[in-house]
Design a protein around this motif. Structure first.
Motif, mmCIF file in Angstrom:
data_model
loop_
_atom_site.group_PDB
_atom_site.id
_atom_site.type_symbol
_atom_site.label_atom_id
_atom_site.label_comp_id
_atom_site.label_asym_id
_atom_site.label_seq_id
_atom_site.Cartn_x
_atom_site.Cartn_y
_atom_site.Cartn_z
ATOM 1 N N UNK A 1 55.892 -149.793 11.393
ATOM 2 C CA UNK A 1 55.687 -148.366 11.188
ATOM 3 C C UNK A 1 55.837 -147.944 9.728
ATOM 4 N N UNK A 2 56.532 -148.734 8.915
ATOM 5 C CA UNK A 2 56.801 -148.325 7.528
ATOM 6 C C UNK A 2 55.519 -148.300 6.697
ATOM 7 N N UNK A 3 55.416 -147.313 5.833
ATOM 8 C CA UNK A 3 54.282 -147.242 4.916
ATOM 9 C C UNK A 3 54.499 -148.221 3.762
ATOM 10 N N UNK A 4 53.446 -148.474 3.008
ATOM 11 C CA UNK A 4 53.560 -149.400 1.885
ATOM 12 C C UNK A 4 54.574 -148.907 0.854
ATOM 13 N N UNK A 5 54.565 -147.604 0.572
ATOM 14 C CA UNK A 5 55.504 -147.057 -0.415
ATOM 15 C C UNK A 5 56.944 -147.189 0.065
ATOM 16 N N UNK A 6 57.164 -146.929 1.350
ATOM 17 C CA UNK A 6 58.524 -147.042 1.890
ATOM 18 C C UNK A 6 58.982 -148.496 1.904
ATOM 19 N N UNK A 7 58.057 -149.394 2.203
ATOM 20 C CA UNK A 7 58.422 -150.809 2.255
ATOM 21 C C UNK A 7 58.786 -151.344 0.873
ATOM 22 N N UNK A 8 58.075 -150.898 -0.153
ATOM 23 C CA UNK A 8 58.361 -151.373 -1.507
ATOM 24 C C UNK A 8 59.785 -151.011 -1.942
ATOM 25 N N UNK A 9 60.323 -149.917 -1.418
ATOM 26 C CA UNK A 9 61.670 -149.506 -1.805
ATOM 27 C C UNK A 9 62.739 -150.438 -1.238
ATOM 28 N N UNK A 10 62.497 -151.019 -0.082
ATOM 29 C CA UNK A 10 63.512 -151.867 0.552
ATOM 30 C C UNK A 10 63.171 -153.346 0.501
ATOM 31 N N UNK A 11 61.935 -153.676 0.117
ATOM 32 C CA UNK A 11 61.499 -155.074 0.117
ATOM 33 C C UNK A 11 62.367 -155.991 -0.736
ATOM 34 N N UNK A 12 62.819 -155.582 -1.926
ATOM 35 C CA UNK A 12 63.631 -156.505 -2.727
ATOM 36 C C UNK A 12 64.874 -157.015 -1.996
ATOM 37 N N UNK A 13 65.505 -156.143 -1.226
ATOM 38 C CA UNK A 13 66.720 -156.562 -0.522
ATOM 39 C C UNK A 13 66.406 -157.533 0.603
ATOM 40 N N UNK A 14 65.327 -157.287 1.338
ATOM 41 C CA UNK A 14 65.034 -158.103 2.511
ATOM 42 C C UNK A 14 64.154 -159.312 2.204
ATOM 43 N N UNK A 15 63.521 -159.334 1.057
ATOM 44 C CA UNK A 15 62.674 -160.475 0.717
ATOM 45 C C UNK A 15 63.319 -161.390 -0.318
ATOM 46 N N UNK A 16 63.837 -160.811 -1.391
ATOM 47 C CA UNK A 16 64.341 -161.633 -2.491
ATOM 48 C C UNK A 16 65.696 -162.262 -2.192
ATOM 49 N N UNK A 17 66.502 -161.634 -1.363
ATOM 50 C CA UNK A 17 67.826 -162.171 -1.055
ATOM 51 C C UNK A 17 67.836 -163.045 0.193
ATOM 52 N N UNK A 18 66.706 -163.104 0.891
ATOM 53 C CA UNK A 18 66.678 -163.774 2.189
ATOM 54 C C UNK A 18 67.083 -165.242 2.080
ATOM 55 N N UNK A 19 66.506 -165.960 1.145
ATOM 56 C CA UNK A 19 66.784 -167.396 1.050
ATOM 57 C C UNK A 19 68.229 -167.685 0.670
ATOM 58 N N UNK A 20 68.829 -166.810 -0.126
ATOM 59 C CA UNK A 20 70.235 -167.004 -0.465
ATOM 60 C C UNK A 20 71.137 -166.871 0.748
ATOM 61 N N UNK A 21 70.905 -165.834 1.550
ATOM 62 C CA UNK A 21 71.677 -165.672 2.774
ATOM 63 C C UNK A 21 71.397 -166.802 3.754
ATOM 64 N N UNK A 22 70.145 -167.248 3.788
ATOM 65 C CA UNK A 22 69.786 -168.337 4.679
ATOM 66 C C UNK A 22 70.527 -169.624 4.311
ATOM 67 N N UNK A 23 70.676 -169.895 3.027
ATOM 68 C CA UNK A 23 71.408 -171.083 2.602
ATOM 69 C C UNK A 23 72.858 -171.034 3.068
ATOM 70 N N UNK A 24 73.495 -169.874 2.971
ATOM 71 C CA UNK A 24 74.872 -169.742 3.446
ATOM 72 C C UNK A 24 74.946 -169.962 4.954
ATOM 73 N N UNK A 25 73.962 -169.416 5.668
ATOM 74 C CA UNK A 25 73.973 -169.577 7.113
ATOM 75 C C UNK A 25 73.787 -171.042 7.511
ATOM 76 N N UNK A 26 72.866 -171.738 6.861
ATOM 77 C CA UNK A 26 72.637 -173.140 7.184
ATOM 78 C C UNK A 26 73.789 -174.019 6.718
ATOM 79 N N UNK A 27 74.498 -173.595 5.691
ATOM 80 C CA UNK A 27 75.708 -174.315 5.298
ATOM 81 C C UNK A 27 76.704 -174.322 6.455
ATOM 82 N N UNK A 28 76.890 -173.166 7.063
ATOM 83 C CA UNK A 28 77.788 -173.076 8.219
ATOM 84 C C UNK A 28 77.230 -173.842 9.415
ATOM 85 N N UNK A 29 75.902 -173.755 9.632
ATOM 86 C CA UNK A 29 75.292 -174.478 10.742
ATOM 87 C C UNK A 29 75.443 -175.994 10.582
ATOM 88 N N UNK A 30 75.382 -176.468 9.335
ATOM 89 C CA UNK A 30 75.600 -177.892 9.091
ATOM 90 C C UNK A 30 77.013 -178.321 9.446
#
Length: 349
Positions: free
Chosen positions: A214-243
């Motif tokens: 439902x989000x418009x392109x302008x609205x998505x650009x405002x939150x995209x850095x948090x959900x796209x650029x930080x994703x792999x960092x959080x994923x590494x921490x999660x997989x560290x625990x999963x290991x």
């Protein structure tokens, strides 16, 4: 020298591309395999496994793990919704129908085989079904790169299909909740549906997908850095625990290791061939059908572990994560993807 030539011919037949005995060029597939196996995300899991095996004092607080799990699930839902918003329904209606069929068929088949043939309990069977019904994004990106290397690129909207097939996690968790309630003798469909929708993993995935759609392109650009650029960092921490968790519970996998090893190899072959035929039937290009086959053959080690940890805490990560990440993931990259691409040549000859 003859053994070297035989190995050379075998590898060339599997991977194609340019490969020379003098080492002047390398196989695209082999480079792709090494790149993915040596990626920071996979190595984080390996580090966690080492820490678990040597009984290190390293641990992540439970509150931090819950926060990371919420972030990952919500982020996957949001980005999946954004991908779906970019696609015209008329362009992908037949493919969506095929993907919906596989989204139901794969987890149901996995659950039935694990319960009736493997003798698994409800929670572990549902957790494994969630992993093999869901999609490995790394395997998906590897398949996209492989198709391009073979000069048969896939359709651009395949990413939306990945988002759609994440609903296999929801189906698997619903099966698990249904099985657990049935065993207790108090199964009620209405309560099951409400309890399933109330689960943290399902709520975040479906809710995030709706918000992203439902989000418009302008609205998505405002939150995209948090959900796209930080994703792999959080994923590494999660997989560290999963290991660490998988290493601590490796004995649970050893109890069913022979069966699960066979399952983790045979299942991606069968599901991949079914996906390849489905892609051919709905009119995808050779590259698109191959990528769809790789999607069906893959086993998640990103969102499915987070969802199972929240909804099926009694299931053993030593079983579902070791099978999906330890066996199926490298098998798909090294053997199954070239086999599926070779099989696609029979359909598109």
């Amino acid at each position: 020298r003859s053994i070297q030539c035989i190995l050379f011919i075998f590898l060339r037949s599997l991977w194609g591309g340019s490969l020379h005995l003098d080492g002047t060029k390398t196989m695209p597939g082999l480079d792709l395999l090494l790149t993915n196996l040596l990626s920071p995300i996979v190595l984080a899991f390996a580090l966690g496994a080492v820490a678990g095996f040597i009984r290190s004092e390293l641990e992540l607080p439970e509150a931090v793990l819950k926060l990371i799990s919420i972030y990952l699930l919500f982020s996957i839902g949001l980005t999946g919704g954004r991908e779906l918003a970019q696609v015209s329904f008329s362009d992908v209606s037949m493919l969506i129908a095929a993907a919906a069929t596989m989204t139901i068929a794969i987890p149901v088949t996995c659950y039935a085989v694990l319960r009736r043939v493997g003798g698994f309990d409800v929670s572990n069977a549902a957790a494994v079904a969630a992993h093999y019904g869901s999609v490995s994004s790394v395997t998906f990106f590897a398949a996209i790169a492989f198709a391009r290397a073979m000069e048969t690129p896939a359709e651009g909207y395949m990413t939306a299909i990945v988002a759609l097939m994440e609903f296999a996690v929801i189906i698997s968790l619903a099966i698990g909740r249904w099985g657990n309630q049935t065993n207790k003798g108090n199964f009620r469909l209405g309560e099951l549906l409400l309890d399933t929708l109330r689960g943290r993993g399902i709520l975040l995935l479906t809710g995030g997908m709706f918000i992203g759609y439902m989000a418009s392109d302008a609205e998505w650009r405002r939150i995209a850095p948090f959900y796209e650029q930080l994703f792999r960092g959080f994923l590494m921490l999660f997989l560290l625990e999963m290991g660490m968790t998988a290493a601590r519970q490796i004995r649970a996998f050893a109890q069913v290791g022979r069966f699960m090893t066979g399952f983790a190899v045979i299942a991606p072959i069968c599901f991949g061939l079914a996906g390849l035929m489905a892609g051919w039937l709905v009119g995808l290009s050779q590259g698109g059908a191959f990528v769809f086959a790789a999607i069906c053959a893959s086993a998640s080690y990103i969102d499915a572990p987070a969802a199972c940890r929240a909804a099926l805490p009694e299931a053993s990560p030593g079983i579902y994560l070791t099978a999906s990440l330890g066996i199926t993931f490298p098998f798909n990259l090294l053997v199954n993807m070239p086999l599926l691409y070779a099989a696609s040549g029979w359909f598109y000859a």
